[in-house]
Write a protein that holds these residues in place. Structure first.
Motif, short mmCIF file in Angstrom:
data_model
loop_
_atom_site.label_atom_id
_atom_site.label_comp_id
_atom_site.label_asym_id
_atom_site.label_seq_id
_atom_site.Cartn_x
_atom_site.Cartn_y
_atom_site.Cartn_z
N ALA A 12 5.10 -8.48 -0.36
CA ALA A 12 5.61 -9.71 -1.09
C ALA A 12 7.02 -9.81 -1.58
CB ALA A 12 4.44 -10.52 -1.91
N TYR A 16 1.85 -13.12 -4.92
CA TYR A 16 0.82 -13.97 -5.20
C TYR A 16 0.22 -13.23 -6.30
CZ TYR A 16 -4.47 -13.51 -4.17
OH TYR A 16 -5.88 -13.43 -4.58
N SER A 104 -5.06 -3.34 1.79
CA SER A 104 -6.02 -4.48 1.93
C SER A 104 -5.61 -5.60 2.78
CB SER A 104 -6.62 -4.97 0.38
OG SER A 104 -5.45 -5.63 0.13
N SER A 136 -9.28 -11.02 1.96
CA SER A 136 -8.44 -10.31 0.95
C SER A 136 -7.13 -11.45 0.97
CB SER A 136 -7.97 -9.04 1.19
OG SER A 136 -7.17 -8.58 0.43
N SER A 138 -4.06 -11.69 0.41
CA SER A 138 -2.68 -11.13 1.14
C SER A 138 -3.02 -10.95 2.61
CB SER A 138 -1.89 -10.31 0.32
OG SER A 138 -2.85 -8.87 0.30
N ARG A 141 -1.44 -13.46 5.01
CA ARG A 141 0.10 -13.30 5.51
C ARG A 141 0.30 -12.45 6.78
NH1 ARG A 141 1.57 -12.77 -0.40
NH2 ARG A 141 1.60 -10.65 0.18
N SER A 191 -6.32 -5.00 -7.41
CA SER A 191 -5.59 -6.54 -7.67
C SER A 191 -6.72 -7.42 -7.81
CB SER A 191 -4.70 -6.40 -6.60
OG SER A 191 -5.74 -6.79 -5.32
O1 PMV Z 1 -4.46 -9.77 -1.52
P1 PMV Z 1 -4.80 -8.62 -2.69
O2 PMV Z 1 -5.91 -8.77 -3.43
O3 PMV Z 1 -4.46 -7.37 -2.21
O4 PMV Z 1 -3.65 -8.95 -3.87
C1 PMV Z 1 -2.32 -8.79 -3.32
C2 PMV Z 1 -1.22 -8.68 -4.83
C3 PMV Z 1 0.01 -8.19 -4.66
O5 PMV Z 1 0.39 -7.27 -3.51
C4 PMV Z 1 0.50 -7.49 -6.01
C5 PMV Z 1 1.01 -9.33 -4.63
C6 PMV Z 1 1.01 -9.99 -3.00
O6 PMV Z 1 1.44 -11.06 -3.05
O7 PMV Z 1 0.94 -9.03 -2.13
#
Ligand code: PMV
Length: 329
Positions: A12, A16, A104, A136, A138, A141, A191
């Motif tokens: 990112a 997020y 993830s 999960s 992110s 995206r 996270s």
């Molecule tokens: O989707 P998760 O739970 O892996 O959270 C991602 C959180 C960050 O990597 C820190 C920020 C992001 O937007 O990828």
């Protein structure tokens, strides 16, 4: 009832961090990322009446049933498809998992597409992004190529919270990232728990949210206009703001290691001496260095010579999630 998918991780540029609703994974803020070729997960899923339980094997290690959120995700997909068979899921990544390299995201994106295909469902990109998000955040995206924005959405049911392409992978091939690995240990706070703790206890979380729209606008426009300085500067500052909210939770979460700081200072000094480069860091100690293609090889060489750097992976804007023919078992 067997399918294999490949997905890239994404990093990112506007992060997020924080959920307004936990069970559907709905974020407080929108985010923008680059899908990175070079950080890849392959996953094969098979549903079969022969299996007596769900099996999940990641990088040759079998995970216990209650150990992974992925088990809830497979149940969700089984329900959608109206099937009862258990599944075998085998996944391989070419980078360390759970260390802040977005495993993830690529893992859940590859898993979602492979499971959906194996279950006989046909989803479009938007539906796939919504479903991956529930595995999960992110991961929604990673479904798409190049530069991607996850719109936070407003609705309670999450039907307007999904990712869309800002610019395809060939729009700005000069934009590169060097992912550095400084530790292969599992991070101390995941996270999911980290962001919940931040929302609940950081006095700076409100200011983080108030500053997001400006960052999104700058990065979106910067990508469209290929303005490296605007994107790099905004992304770096956005990362520092996110870490400031993490560091001010109770108890504080500090993902950075001494090696992380070492690279931060190195990036700043390289920039001061005239080579444009910026850093970003997720929920872990690894630093991703953003640079231009013309400086990629020399910067990569220099990073590799820094003390504590175990490995670097060079990334360019990459593909979204796709089905491939070769199965892992
Ligand atoms: O989707 P998760 O739970 O892996 O959270 C991602 C959180 C960050 O990597 C820190 C920020 C992001 O937007 O990828």
């Amino acid at each position: 009832m067997k399918a294999t998918a490949v997905a890239n991780a994404n990093v990112a540029l506007v992060k997020y961090w924080g959920k307004r609703e936990a069970s559907l994974i709905l974020p407080y803020n929108s985010s923008i990322s680059m899908t990175c070729d070079g950080l890849q997960t392959r996953t094969t899923v098979e549903f079969s009446p022969e299996y007596t339980h769900d099996m999940l094997i990641i990088n040759d290690e079998e995970l216990k049933k209650d150990e992974k959120d992925i088990m809830g995700h497979i149940e969700r997909i089984r329900k959608m498809a109206g099937i009862n068979n258990y599944a075998k899921m085998v996944s391989e990544t070419n980078f360390p998992v759970a260390a802040g390299l977005a495993s993830s995201a690529s893992g859940l994106a590859a898993f979602t597409l492979a499971a959906v295909k194996a279950a006989g469902l046909n989803l479009d990109k938007k539906e796939l992004s919504i479903l991956a998000r529930m595995g999960s955040g992110s991961a929604c995206r990673s479904v798409l190529e190049g530069f991607v924005e996850w719109k936070k959405g407003e609705k309670q049911d999450g039907s307007d919270s999904y990712a869309e392409c800002v610019a395809g992978k060939n729009h700005w091939p000069e934009f590169r990232m060097i992912a550095t690995v400084v530790s292969v240990k599992r991070k101390p706070v995941g996270s999911r728990a980290g962001m919940a703790q931040t929302v609940a206890t950081s006095p700076y979380y409100k200011s983080w949210l108030e500053s997001i729209n400006e960052d999104l606008e700058k990065v979106r426009t910067g990508i469209k206009e290929k303005d490296f300085e605007a994107v790099g500067e905004t992304a770096e500052y956005n990362c520092i703001k996110m870490h400031a909210t993490m560091m001010t939770t109770k108890p504080p979460i500090i993902y950075w290691l001494p090696e992380t700081m070492e690279i931060i200072h190195w990036v700043r000094s390289v920039r001061e001496s005239g080579t444009p480069c910026y850093f970003t860091i997720d929920a872990g100690p690894q630093v991703k260095v953003m640079c231009l293609e013309k400086d990629l090889n020399s910067l990569n060489k220099e990073i590799q010579s820094l003390e504590g750097v175990i490995k670097t992976i060079m990334c360019r804007p990459g593909d979204g999630t796709n089905i491939i023919k070769e199965h892992l078992f």
